[in-house]
Each structure stands twice: as structure tokens, then as C-alpha cells.
Design an enzyme around this catalytic site. Structure first.
Site, PDB file in Angstrom:
ATOM      1  N   ASN A 161       0.859  -1.187   0.000  1.00 34.91           N
ATOM      2  CA  ASN A 161       0.000   0.000   0.000  1.00 34.91           C
ATOM      3  C   ASN A 161       0.891   1.232   0.000  1.00 34.91           C
ATOM      4  O   ASN A 161       1.356   1.685   1.046  1.00 34.91           O
ATOM      5  CB  ASN A 161      -0.914  -0.009   1.227  1.00 34.91           C
ATOM      6  CG  ASN A 161      -1.911  -1.140   1.150  1.00 34.91           C
ATOM      7  OD1 ASN A 161      -2.883  -1.064   0.401  1.00 34.91           O
ATOM      8  ND2 ASN A 161      -1.648  -2.211   1.885  1.00 34.91           N
ATOM      9  N   GLU A 162       1.135   1.726  -1.183  1.00 35.66           N
ATOM     10  CA  GLU A 162       2.042   2.859  -1.353  1.00 35.66           C
ATOM     11  C   GLU A 162       1.315   4.154  -0.984  1.00 35.66           C
ATOM     12  O   GLU A 162       0.092   4.162  -0.814  1.00 35.66           O
ATOM     13  CB  GLU A 162       2.504   2.924  -2.820  1.00 35.66           C
ATOM     14  CG  GLU A 162       3.312   1.714  -3.283  1.00 35.66           C
ATOM     15  CD  GLU A 162       4.710   1.644  -2.680  1.00 35.66           C
ATOM     16  OE1 GLU A 162       4.992   2.358  -1.692  1.00 35.66           O
ATOM     17  OE2 GLU A 162       5.525   0.857  -3.185  1.00 35.66           O
ATOM     18  N   PRO A 163       2.081   5.269  -0.830  1.00 38.07           N
ATOM     19  CA  PRO A 163       1.447   6.554  -0.539  1.00 38.07           C
ATOM     20  C   PRO A 163       0.242   6.790  -1.450  1.00 38.07           C
ATOM     21  O   PRO A 163       0.306   6.533  -2.649  1.00 38.07           O
ATOM     22  CB  PRO A 163       2.572   7.551  -0.822  1.00 38.07           C
ATOM     23  CG  PRO A 163       3.817   6.792  -0.506  1.00 38.07           C
ATOM     24  CD  PRO A 163       3.546   5.377  -0.918  1.00 38.07           C
ATOM     25  N   SER A 165      -2.662   5.332  -0.621  1.00 33.16           N
ATOM     26  CA  SER A 165      -3.620   4.281  -0.246  1.00 33.16           C
ATOM     27  C   SER A 165      -4.423   4.734   0.963  1.00 33.16           C
ATOM     28  O   SER A 165      -3.851   5.169   1.964  1.00 33.16           O
ATOM     29  CB  SER A 165      -2.887   2.985   0.129  1.00 33.16           C
ATOM     30  OG  SER A 165      -2.016   2.602  -0.889  1.00 33.16           O
ATOM     31  N   THR A 180      10.397   2.070  -3.761  1.00 39.07           N
ATOM     32  CA  THR A 180      10.191   0.656  -3.434  1.00 39.07           C
ATOM     33  C   THR A 180      10.872  -0.230  -4.471  1.00 39.07           C
ATOM     34  O   THR A 180      11.537  -1.210  -4.140  1.00 39.07           O
ATOM     35  CB  THR A 180       8.674   0.347  -3.410  1.00 39.07           C
ATOM     36  OG1 THR A 180       8.077   1.176  -2.420  1.00 39.07           O
ATOM     37  CG2 THR A 180       8.395  -1.102  -3.106  1.00 39.07           C
TER      38      THR A 180
END
Ligand code: F6R
Length: 637
Positions: A161-163, A165, A180
Site C-alpha cells: 500500500n504505497e502513498p 492508499s 520501493t
């Protein structure tokens, strides 16, 4: 919890336990899991675990495996759901999370394989949505997750869940953040090979777990841990949504905790004992915060920044300023091996013995020149007996195209000069490379060749620093030769190799790195080998007069308050060091460091770091140098 401990944690929005090291934390969390498994087994019920991959949980899995083999802990009543999987990778791909879980846990315990769930990365694009919904449903049908294990990415991601999310998000297909992908580049032997998409449980899925443990090790995680634990919840850092979870605990080691206020600025959250160390940390912080040089700090600066106590105890301000100024001034030396015949009472290194036997330990070729190229040059020029030992061959970090170039050269020389045997060997190497596929393991011959390439680079780099090849030692520590990233295991043979080196060199000073790094990283493992080897050398005479100096590691540098020795470099020495770094051709595309350093190449990054330290010293009111390399003295106890 003790009252003052609570006071010091007042800024923390998530319960955080700081452990001496990752091992102790893993033992605690493993025990928690094992207790639940046993209780439920007695009740004939299942336990549902949410699991993570990556470096972080490997120690936890090793402890669970130990409990299974040594204590008979059975996983027959356990159901697991993994957080995520790279989109497009099948379970037999060496970097797929399914393969990772099989290797790190599932194949070592008695879990029913049909109950060990990992999202399917091979699902067609059209079927992803339905497959994600099924994953959510399967979790619910299993009764929901009892204990969720998490790591955290440097972007603040949990799962993938990247920025961006949100807290409601569920299992879905996501695009991976650039940082990432860069962090995964080593595993995939190049950033270009890292998949762009992944399937991940959502933040909402994670928040539905009854209990959550987030684990984090090493100073690389310190900044994101502090932001997550103490910052406002924001979808820029999805892990901050864990603040709303009723039973979430962060289990971190000291390095990962180092930027929490209670550790980095304890005077801001409660009364502290003003030891030399705390005083130094606080006044250097105050100077940076106010933008003033040390000698310009005044009473108000102290009073307005939580340091009134210090002023009362040890003031006035000017006296404190002078003390700190002198202390910092005395960290500076152009003589990292000690200055012969000089009064050394306020110098970082002792004058005697002189010349010294200086041993530089470099986890991989490049770390030496990158982090202390200027210092090595000085030590050597000053007549010390310098030996640089490359602890590992570093072959895993050589991209295939470089290996191919070397093979083609070998074949070319052999054919044009009529050496049939050499040509045959070259063809065999070529075959090995062609058949291994994009992510296959290198054959022993290819690993050997890649090691040879890195040795050549190390030799030409160290020549720039004035060293002769005879001063270089290539240890090829077996843990590295027999392993792969995340699969390294230290054995007695590693310690013995290091003991032999130490007894051969009998150093007066050792320069090493790896302290405070992620425990599974190559520098951290090399440091562990050193410490265990020194332990074995306890009775030797040479160890009684041996100092250990720590350098921070590529792409990073010590904070000002940690620096015990600062070695200034002239502009020429800095250029020379950059030349040395440039010799490591196979590493030119590697960029260790933080996201804001992304646009810099390796040698400019080194330049930036060393001149950055010089600027800090300048801003504190000390002399203005072009660049500084710095070291922290390690207490051997
Ligand atoms: C892995 C996962 C990720 C990792 C994170 C940290 O399943 O979901 O969130 O936990 O990227 O990775 P490491 O542990 O390798 O630092």
C-alpha cells in the site's frame, strides 16, 4: 509501564517497544504467536496469521522454525494469508513471494500447504478484481486474521500500500513506488527487472486484523518509523493509519527507534540526565535548529528549546558553548593514524604506536573508497601499514551485461591467440550465462568470474589511493559465497577466516561498518563476523591495544553528535577519491542512499555527503573544509 517511560513516549501514537536487537524482538513475537497456536490447538480451533515477506520477518520465521523443530510447535491448526505478491510472477520465480515463503517458512514446518495462501501473481489482468475479492472473502471465511505481521517500506508502505492508499482500501492491484522498486533492485539484479505492479491486501484489510505487530530493524527505517509513530495520520504514509488500530504494537531495534523523540530529543519530552553525550547531542541540535554557530547561542535559545535544566545545571550559555566548541574541534584531525610525537591528549587517535597497522574492512569492494577513500590515502601517505580486506567478493552485485562483456573478451583473446582451452572455458561461461535466464542463479563459474571482475575494480580503485595490490586481501567470506540476498547464514568458517586475518595483521586500528544496519544486510553480517572474531581473539596481546573506528556505510553519514573523528579532505583529495570510486565500473548504476539522492550518481553522492559534513562543521563555527570523512569510536567493552 513506568510513569517516566510514559512521559517520554507522550508523542507516540502507536505503542512501540524498543529492543536491544532484532533477535530479542523476534523471540518475543514468535512466543506470542506460539502461545496462541497452542491455546487454539487445545480448543481444537484454527489460528489465522497474516504474514509478510522481505528481510524484516526472516528472523521471526527462523525462530518459529526453531520452535517447530526443537520444541515440537505444530502448525497443523494454522491458516496463513500473505500480504502481497508481485504481479506477473509465478510461484517458481526466484523472487516471487510464494517462493520466498516456501523457502523461509512453509517448507520447514507442518502447515497444510492448502492453508498457506499467497495472492496469485499470475492471474490475468481481466480476472484480477475477482481474484482480489475472493482473497478478501477467504480471509473472512477463515474467521479473520488473528495476528498480522508487518514490515514497513521506506515510503511508509505496509503490504504494498504505497502513498495514496486510503484506510478503507482492500486487496487490489497496485503500482509500485519508484523508491520501493529501487529498494528491491538488488534482489532482482537491477531496478529495470523489478515488476511495476503487485497485488496487495489493502490498509483496510490489515486494520481488520485483531492484533498487529509491525517489525522494523536498522537505521534505514528510523526516519519512517518516527514519522509513522509520531506524525499525523496521512495517506502519504499509509502506515500512519495503524494509529487507529486498538491492538497494534511496533517492535523495533534501537537503530530503527533512533529518530523517535524519546531517543533523538529526550529533553523535549521530559527531564533528562545531562551526561556528556546528551549535552553534546542537545547543543549540536540547538545550533542546527536555530541556524547559529555554537559560540553564538544565547540563554534564550536554551530556554526556548527545552534545555533550561541544562542551563541551570551547567550554564551559563557561553561556558557550555565553549565546551561544546572545543569538544567538536577536537574531533578534527588530519592524522587518522595518530600524529607521531604530538601531544595527543585532545586528539581522537593516540600518537603511539607509530606507524600503526591499520586494517580497513570493506564488506564489498567499493565500500572502502566510497566511505573512507580520503582517510585510507592519508593513512598510507603517513607511513602506516595499511591493509584493506574485502570481506565478501561482491559478485552478486555484478549485472549480467558486465559479465558477458568480460566473457567475450576472454573468448576473443583466446581465439585470436589460438588458446583452445581458454576458448572452451569462455564458451562454457557463455553457455552458463545464456541458460540461467533473467533471474536464475549464477553458476559457480559465473559467480567466480563476477568476483574476479570486482577484484580487478578494487585493485584499480585502490591504486588511485596509493595502495599496492599486495596491501589488499580478498576474504571471500563463505556465508556470502554460499548464499544469496536474504539467505545468508554465518557459520564458524566465516568467523575462523576473520580470526586468521586479525591474527595475521595484528591491527592497532580497525575501520569497519555494518553496526546498526538491517541485520540481514551484507554490512551487518560482516560486522557480526568481526565482533564474533574479536571475541575469539580476546586473549591476544594485540587486541589490548586495538581501537575500532566505525564508518557509517555507503550513502549515509554519522550525525554530528556521533562523530569522534573527523578527517578533512582537501579539494584534490576529494577529486582523487571520486576517481577511485569511478574505477568500480560495474557499480556505476547502483545508487545507495535516500529518495532525495536519487538523481545523483555514485561518485557525486559521495562528494555530496563528504562536503555536506564539511558544511555542517562550518555552520557550527569551525574551520571551513572542502570535505570531511567521519568515524565513531566503537567501544569493545
Ligand atoms: C512484504 C511487504 C512489504 C515489506 C516492506 C519492507 O510482504 O509487504 O511491505 O514489509 O517493503 O521490506 P523489508 O523487510 O525487505 O525491508
Amino acid at each position: 509501564m513506568k510513569k517516566e517511560a510514559f512521559e517520554f513516549c507522550q508523542k507516540e501514537r502507536i505503542g512501540t517497544t524498543v529492543y536491544a536487537g532484532a533477535k530479542a524482538a523476534c523471540q518475543d513475537v514468535a512466543k506470542e504467536i506460539a502461545d496462541l497456536i497452542r491455546t487454539r490447538a487445545n480448543e481444537n480451533r484454527e489460528v489465522v496469521l497474516g504474514l509478510a515477506t522481505g528481510s524484516t520477518p526472516v528472523g521471526l520465521y527462523r525462530e518459529l522454525i526453531r520452535m517447530h523443530t526443537e520444541e515440537g510447535l505444530s502448525f497443523a491448526n494454522v491458516v496463513t494469508f500473505n500480504l502481497d505478491e508481485y504481479f506477473g510472477l509465478g510461484g517458481d520465480h526466484p523472487e516471487s513471494y510464494r517462493k520466498f515463503m516456501n523457502e523461509q517458512l512453509f517448507s520447514h514446518i507442518d502447515i497444510d500447504p492448502t492453508k498457506a495462501h499467497v495472492p496469485d501473481g499470475t492471474i490475468s489482468r481481466d480476472d484480477v478484481f475477482e481474484s482480489c475479492q475472493n482473497y478478501e472473502q477467504a480471509i473472512q471465511e477463515a474467521g479473520g486474521i488473528d495476528i498480522q505481521i508487518l514490515g514497513i517500506g521506506r515510503t511508509g508502505h505496509i503490504g504494498f500500500n504505497e502513498p495514496g492508499s486510503g484506510p478503507e482500501s482492500l486487496t487490489r492491484l497496485v503500482t509500485l513506488d519508484g523508491l520501493t522498486r529501487r529498494d528491491a533492485a538488488r534482489d532482482f539484479l537491477g531496478e529495470g527487472n523489478v515488476p511495476r505492479h503487485a497485488i496487495t491486501m489493502g490498509v483496510g484489510t490489515i486494520l481488520s486484523a485483531r492484533k498487529v505487530y509491525l517489525l522494523a530493524w536498522g537505521e534505514g527505517k528510523a526516519s519512517i518509523i518516527a514519522k509513522t509513530v509520531e506524525g499525523e495520520p496521512t495517506d502519504n504514509i499509509p502506515a500512519t493509519f495503524l494509529q487507529s488500530h486498538k491492538a497494534c504494537t511496533f517492535c523495533v531495534d534501537q537503530a530503527a527507534a533512533s529518530q523517535l523523540t524519546r531517543i533523538s530529543h529526550p529533553w523535549l519530552v521530559g527531564p533528562v540526565e545531562w551526561t556528556t553525550e546528551t549535552t553534546r547531542k542537545a547543543i549540536l541540535w540547538l545550533a542546527r535548529k536555530t541556524g547559529k554557530s555554537l559560540l553564538k547561542l544565547v540563554e534564550e535559545d536554551y530556554n526556548e528549546n527545552g534545555m533550561a535544566d541544562l542551563l541551570l545545571e551547567q550554564g551559563p550559555a557561553y561556558g557550555l558553548n565553549i565546551r561544546l566548541f572545543n569538544l567538536t574541534q577536537h574531533t578534527i584531525t588530519g592524522w587518522p593514524g595518530g600524529k607521531p610525537n604530538a601531544d595527543d591528549t585532545s586528539r581522537p587517535e593516540r600518537a603511539e604506536p607509530t606507524p600503526k597497522r591499520s586494517l580497513i574492512l570493506s564488506p564489498e569492494p567499493l565500500d572502502d573508497v566510497y566511505c573512507l577513500g580520503g582517510t585510507i590515502h592519508r593513512l598510507n601517505t603517513h607511513g602506516n601499514e595499511v591493509a584493506v580486506a574485502y570481506q565478501t567478493s561482491g559478485d552478486l552485485a555484478v549485472p549480467d551485461p558486465e559479465a558477458r562483456q568480460a566473457i567475450e573478451m576472454l573468448i576473443d583473446v583466446a581465439t585470436s591467440r589460438g588458446h583452445a582451452d581458454e576458448e572452451k572455458y569462455g564458451r562454457r561461461l557463455e553457455d552458463d550465462l545464456n541458460t540461467k535466464g533473467n533471474f536464475g542463479f549464477d553458476s559457480e563459474n559465473i559467480r567466480h568470474l563476477k568476483g574476479v571482475i570486482r577484484r580487478g575494480e578494487a585493485r584499480s580503485s585502490s591504486r588511485t589511493l596509493g595502495l599496492e595490490p599486495i596491501q589488499l586481501k580478498f576474504l571471500n567470506l563463505p556465508f556470502y559465497q554460499k548464499g544469496r540476498y536474504r539467505n545468508f547464514v554465518i557459520r564458524d568458517e566465516d568467523i575462523d577466516t576473520m580470526v586468521n586475518l586479525l591474527n595475521e595483521v595484528e591491527p592497532h586500528q580497525i575501520f569497519a561498518t555494518g553496526h546498526g544496519h538491517d541485520p540481514l544486510s551484507v554490512p551487518a553480517l560482516c560486522f557480526e563476523v568481526l565482533i564474533r572474531a574479536l571475541e575469539k581473539c580476546r586473549e591476544t596481546d594485540w587486541l589490548k591495544d586495538c581501537w575500532v573506528w566505525l564508518y557509517r556505510g555507503p550513502g549515509t553519514e554519522w550525525d554530528a553528535h556521533d562523530i569522534d573523528m573527523a578527517v578533512p579532505l582537501s579539494p584534490g583529495e576529494l577529486d582523487n577519491k571520486v576517481q577511485g570510486i569511478y574505477q568500480h565500473q560495474t557499480q556505476r548504476s547502483q545508487q545507495p542512499g535516500s529518495s532525495d539522492q536519487r538523481s545523483l550518481n555514485l561518485w557525486n553522492l559521495a562528494r555530496e555527503i563528504n562536503s555536506g559534513t564539511a558544511e555542517i562543521y562550518d555552520s557550527l563555527g569551525l574551520a571551513e573544509y572542502a570535505a570531511i570523512e567521519c568515524f565513531k569510536r566503537h567501544d569493545l567493552g
